[in-house]
Write a protein that holds these residues in place. Structure first.
Motif, PDB file in Angstrom:
ATOM      1  N   VAL A 294       0.839  -1.202   0.000  1.00  0.00           N
ATOM      2  CA  VAL A 294       0.000   0.000   0.000  1.00  0.00           C
ATOM      3  C   VAL A 294       0.874   1.253   0.000  1.00  0.00           C
ATOM      4  O   VAL A 294       0.609   2.224  -0.709  1.00  0.00           O
ATOM      5  CB  VAL A 294      -0.968  -0.003   1.208  1.00  0.00           C
ATOM      6  CG1 VAL A 294      -1.635   1.343   1.384  1.00  0.00           C
ATOM      7  CG2 VAL A 294      -1.997  -1.110   1.048  1.00  0.00           C
ATOM      8  N   GLY A 295       1.950   1.231   0.784  1.00  0.00           N
ATOM      9  CA  GLY A 295       2.856   2.373   0.854  1.00  0.00           C
ATOM     10  C   GLY A 295       3.501   2.682  -0.474  1.00  0.00           C
ATOM     11  O   GLY A 295       3.570   3.850  -0.885  1.00  0.00           O
TER      12      GLY A 295
ATOM     13  N   SER B 211       1.010   4.168  -2.957  1.00  0.00           N
ATOM     14  CA  SER B 211       0.756   5.597  -2.733  1.00  0.00           C
ATOM     15  C   SER B 211       1.881   6.467  -3.299  1.00  0.00           C
ATOM     16  O   SER B 211       1.694   7.645  -3.553  1.00  0.00           O
ATOM     17  CB  SER B 211       0.574   5.888  -1.244  1.00  0.00           C
ATOM     18  OG  SER B 211       1.800   5.745  -0.557  1.00  0.00           O
TER      19      SER B 211
ATOM     20  N   PRO C  20       2.517   0.600  -7.968  1.00  0.00           N
ATOM     21  CA  PRO C  20       1.395  -0.210  -7.494  1.00  0.00           C
ATOM     22  C   PRO C  20       1.677  -1.686  -7.250  1.00  0.00           C
ATOM     23  O   PRO C  20       0.927  -2.329  -6.560  1.00  0.00           O
ATOM     24  CB  PRO C  20       0.353  -0.039  -8.597  1.00  0.00           C
ATOM     25  CG  PRO C  20       1.130   0.334  -9.800  1.00  0.00           C
ATOM     26  CD  PRO C  20       2.312   1.104  -9.322  1.00  0.00           C
TER      27      PRO C  20
ATOM     28  N   SER D  84       8.442   1.151   1.925  1.00  0.00           N
ATOM     29  CA  SER D  84       8.117   2.467   1.354  1.00  0.00           C
ATOM     30  C   SER D  84       8.459   3.619   2.285  1.00  0.00           C
ATOM     31  O   SER D  84       8.554   4.756   1.845  1.00  0.00           O
ATOM     32  CB  SER D  84       6.622   2.526   1.003  1.00  0.00           C
ATOM     33  OG  SER D  84       5.837   2.338   2.173  1.00  0.00           O
TER      34      SER D  84
END
Length: 201
Positions: A91-92, A95, A99, A139
């Motif tokens: 997810v990090g 963002s 992806p 991330s």
């Protein structure tokens, strides 16, 4: 490092670092052992400088440092260092515009004093002596995996090829096995690197 963190670290390491005084030698406190190691690891100071800072002979600094590092590896490594939440890493990176990414990988040269009789091997492309540290981060820049010890003249791809991370990735046991839709296709999770690393499954 906060005082509370330092004292907690000392408490965790006490079983491995607590020594008894002898008639000829008064042993350093655990706090001094840990303080010496943290100071040396956090600064580029010489053994002489660290010894002066803590009132300890220069010759003792290396032994103290190695014993503290061994204690950390034995008592804390598997207790405190573990793979983070893979979903949070994915997810990090999404963002940040990546992806299907699980981590970012690169190598860095750690400056060292040239070892006797093998200095040329440790001379990197920037013309100073070093060891290569390979790091995989999430991330937020948090370490997921590190591998260190190759001479500075070693190419990042060779370091990676010989690392435990490479073996675990090739065996499919490090990153969760899943595919993520990207546009009109699906892609497996990936690790981003620079051009020094080969493109591999």
């Amino acid at each position: 490092m906060s005082r509370q963190t330092f004292l907690e670290l000392c408490q965790w390491l006490t079983p491995a670092l607590q020594h008894q005084d002898t008639p000829k030698c008064r042993v350093l406190t655990v706090e001094k052992w840990v303080g010496i190691a943290v100071w040396k690891l956090a600064t580029p100071d010489s053994y002489r400088s660290v010894g002066q800072q803590f009132g300890v002979r220069k010759a003792s600094i290396a032994a103290v440092l190695m014993e503290v590092v061994r204690a950390i590896n034995a008592l804390l490594l598997h207790r405190l260092v573990r793979l983070g939440d893979p979903d949070a890493a994915i997810v990090g990176f999404a963002s940040l515009g990546f992806p299907n990414c699980f981590g970012a990988l690169d190598g860095i040269d750690i400056p060292i004093c040239a070892p006797e009789h093998s200095g040329g091997r440790f001379l990197n492309r920037k013309r100073y002596h070093s060891m290569v540290l390979q790091a995989l981060v999430d991330s937020r820049g948090r370490l997921l995996d590190i591998y260190v010890g190759w001479p500075g003249s070693t190419h990042d791809a060779r370091v990676f090829r010989n690392s435990g991370l490479c073996c675990r990735l090739e065996a499919g046991i490090y990153i969760p096995q899943r595919e993520i839709p990207v546009g009109d296709t699906t892609m497996p999770l990936c690790i981003i690197t620079d051009a020094a690393y080969p493109l591999r499954p």
